[in-house]
Structures are given as structure tokens and as C-alpha cells.
Design a protein around this motif. Structure first.
Motif, PDB file in Angstrom:
ATOM      1  N   LYS A   1       0.849  -1.183   0.000  1.00  0.00           N
ATOM      2  CA  LYS A   1       0.000   0.000   0.000  1.00  0.00           C
ATOM      3  C   LYS A   1       0.885   1.233   0.000  1.00  0.00           C
ATOM      4  O   LYS A   1       1.772   1.371   0.840  1.00  0.00           O
ATOM      5  N   LYS A   2       0.609   2.089  -0.924  1.00  0.00           N
ATOM      6  CA  LYS A   2       1.351   3.335  -0.975  1.00  0.00           C
ATOM      7  C   LYS A   2       0.492   4.413  -0.319  1.00  0.00           C
ATOM      8  O   LYS A   2      -0.655   4.619  -0.682  1.00  0.00           O
ATOM      9  N   SER A   3       1.071   5.086   0.628  1.00  0.00           N
ATOM     10  CA  SER A   3       0.377   6.177   1.295  1.00  0.00           C
ATOM     11  C   SER A   3       0.332   7.369   0.353  1.00  0.00           C
ATOM     12  O   SER A   3       1.242   7.598  -0.435  1.00  0.00           O
ATOM     13  N   TRP A   4      -0.713   8.165   0.464  1.00  0.00           N
ATOM     14  CA  TRP A   4      -0.813   9.330  -0.407  1.00  0.00           C
ATOM     15  C   TRP A   4       0.070  10.468   0.088  1.00  0.00           C
ATOM     16  O   TRP A   4       0.225  11.479  -0.583  1.00  0.00           O
ATOM     17  N   LEU A   5       0.658  10.327   1.290  1.00  0.00           N
ATOM     18  CA  LEU A   5       1.614  11.305   1.808  1.00  0.00           C
ATOM     19  C   LEU A   5       2.921  10.598   2.137  1.00  0.00           C
ATOM     20  O   LEU A   5       2.928   9.538   2.741  1.00  0.00           O
ATOM     21  N   THR A   6       3.991  11.258   1.784  1.00  0.00           N
ATOM     22  CA  THR A   6       5.299  10.722   2.151  1.00  0.00           C
ATOM     23  C   THR A   6       5.598  11.098   3.590  1.00  0.00           C
ATOM     24  O   THR A   6       4.966  12.010   4.144  1.00  0.00           O
ATOM     25  N   PRO A   7       6.560  10.419   4.218  1.00  0.00           N
ATOM     26  CA  PRO A   7       6.900  10.775   5.610  1.00  0.00           C
ATOM     27  C   PRO A   7       7.340  12.236   5.752  1.00  0.00           C
ATOM     28  O   PRO A   7       7.021  12.891   6.743  1.00  0.00           O
ATOM     29  N   GLY A   8       8.044  12.764   4.754  1.00  0.00           N
ATOM     30  CA  GLY A   8       8.454  14.172   4.816  1.00  0.00           C
ATOM     31  C   GLY A   8       7.256  15.106   4.792  1.00  0.00           C
ATOM     32  O   GLY A   8       7.211  16.105   5.522  1.00  0.00           O
TER      33      GLY A   8
ATOM     34  N   GLY B   1       3.381  18.622   7.572  1.00  0.00           N
ATOM     35  CA  GLY B   1       1.992  18.841   7.985  1.00  0.00           C
ATOM     36  C   GLY B   1       1.868  18.988   9.491  1.00  0.00           C
ATOM     37  O   GLY B   1       1.142  19.855   9.983  1.00  0.00           O
ATOM     38  N   VAL B   2       2.570  18.139  10.231  1.00  0.00           N
ATOM     39  CA  VAL B   2       2.522  18.216  11.697  1.00  0.00           C
ATOM     40  C   VAL B   2       3.138  19.523  12.184  1.00  0.00           C
ATOM     41  O   VAL B   2       2.600  20.190  13.078  1.00  0.00           O
ATOM     42  N   VAL B   3       4.254  19.921  11.572  1.00  0.00           N
ATOM     43  CA  VAL B   3       4.896  21.190  11.962  1.00  0.00           C
ATOM     44  C   VAL B   3       3.973  22.359  11.645  1.00  0.00           C
ATOM     45  O   VAL B   3       3.817  23.278  12.449  1.00  0.00           O
ATOM     46  N   PHE B   4       3.336  22.333  10.485  1.00  0.00           N
ATOM     47  CA  PHE B   4       2.402  23.398  10.114  1.00  0.00           C
ATOM     48  C   PHE B   4       1.235  23.460  11.096  1.00  0.00           C
ATOM     49  O   PHE B   4       0.835  24.543  11.525  1.00  0.00           O
ATOM     50  N   ALA B   5       0.684  22.308  11.445  1.00  0.00           N
ATOM     51  CA  ALA B   5      -0.418  22.271  12.411  1.00  0.00           C
ATOM     52  C   ALA B   5       0.040  22.821  13.763  1.00  0.00           C
ATOM     53  O   ALA B   5      -0.709  23.536  14.441  1.00  0.00           O
ATOM     54  N   GLY B   6       1.272  22.518  14.151  1.00  0.00           N
ATOM     55  CA  GLY B   6       1.810  23.061  15.405  1.00  0.00           C
ATOM     56  C   GLY B   6       1.907  24.580  15.353  1.00  0.00           C
ATOM     57  O   GLY B   6       1.552  25.266  16.317  1.00  0.00           O
ATOM     58  N   PHE B   7       2.392  25.109  14.222  1.00  0.00           N
ATOM     59  CA  PHE B   7       2.476  26.561  14.088  1.00  0.00           C
ATOM     60  C   PHE B   7       1.096  27.207  14.123  1.00  0.00           C
ATOM     61  O   PHE B   7       0.910  28.267  14.729  1.00  0.00           O
ATOM     62  N   VAL B   8       0.122  26.572  13.493  1.00  0.00           N
ATOM     63  CA  VAL B   8      -1.240  27.111  13.506  1.00  0.00           C
ATOM     64  C   VAL B   8      -1.786  27.132  14.933  1.00  0.00           C
ATOM     65  O   VAL B   8      -2.374  28.122  15.375  1.00  0.00           O
ATOM     66  N   CYS B   9      -1.576  26.051  15.672  1.00  0.00           N
ATOM     67  CA  CYS B   9      -2.046  25.996  17.065  1.00  0.00           C
ATOM     68  C   CYS B   9      -1.333  27.043  17.916  1.00  0.00           C
ATOM     69  O   CYS B   9      -1.967  27.743  18.721  1.00  0.00           O
ATOM     70  N   PHE B  10      -0.017  27.168  17.745  1.00  0.00           N
ATOM     71  CA  PHE B  10       0.734  28.163  18.499  1.00  0.00           C
ATOM     72  C   PHE B  10       0.242  29.563  18.168  1.00  0.00           C
ATOM     73  O   PHE B  10       0.059  30.393  19.063  1.00  0.00           O
TER      74      PHE B  10
END
Length: 118
Positions: A28-35, A40-49
Motif C-alpha cells: 500500500k502506498k500512502s498518499w503522503l510521504t513521511p516528509g 503537515g505536523v509542523v504546520f499544524a503546530g504553528f497554527v495551534c501556536f
């Protein structure tokens, strides 16, 4: 015997094909790469901050505005008190009132000793 051999060979080939089909593992190929996930997680963190920072700034602004309003109310009340006191001072410092108080205390006006200062 020809048919038996042929059937035997067909059964062997079908068995090998089923083994080959079963041995193929679907990846199964994920539609998002680990990078991309990390970004995405860093962006979500910045949005929350940013959201937390924005809300805390708004609460500080609200507190400052509240303090300003209370201070303006106190200033208005003090200005009213000062205005009332100025009216009292002007009433109490009228010439007629001072002259009456002076007469009650036994003072009198000697026009020969009065000097006009310009």
C-alpha cells in the motif's frame, strides 16, 4: 495415460499459479510521504501556536481596555468634584462675603490707608 499426465501437469501449473498469486504481497502506498507528514505536523503546530498567541494577546488587550475605562470613569468623577470645588471657591471668595466677615471680626476700611495697586 495421456489424459492423466495432462491433468496432473495442469494441476501442478494451477498450484504454482495459486502459490505465485498468494506470494505476491500488495504494497500500500500512502498518499503522503513521511516528509510531507512531518511538514503537515509542523504546520499544524504553528497554527495551534499562532491561535493560542492570538487569543492571549486579545485577552491582554481586553484587560488593558478595561483598565482604561475604569481610569476614565475615575477621571470624570474627579473632574466633577473639582468643578464643584471651583464653584464653591468662587462663591466663598466673593468681595461682599469677605467684607461681611471682616466687619464681623471688627475690621473696618479706612479709605485714607487704602492704596490701589495696578
Amino acid at each position: 495415460m495421456g489424459n492423466l499426465a495432462r491433468e496432473y501437469l495442469e494441476q501442478q501449473q494451477q498450484g504454482e499459479q495459486s502459490v505465485q498469486i498468494k506470494s505476491q504481497v500488495k504494497i500500500k502506498k500512502s498518499w503522503l510521504t513521511p516528509g510531507e507528514k512531518i511538514i503537515g505536523v509542523v504546520f499544524a503546530g504553528f497554527v495551534c501556536f499562532g491561535a493560542v498567541h492570538l487569543i492571549s494577546n486579545q485577552s491582554r488587550i481586553y484587560e488593558v481596555n478595561k483598565d482604561i475605562q475604569t481610569m476614565e470613569t475615575k477621571i470624570d468623577e474627579q473632574q466633577k468634584v473639582n468643578g464643584d470645588l471651583k464653584v464653591q471657591v468662587s462663591e466663598l471668595s466673593s468681595y461682599d462675603r469677605i467684607f461681611e466677615k471682616a466687619k464681623k471680626m471688627g475690621l473696618f476700611v479706612d479709605e485714607n490707608k487704602v492704596k490701589v495697586v495696578e
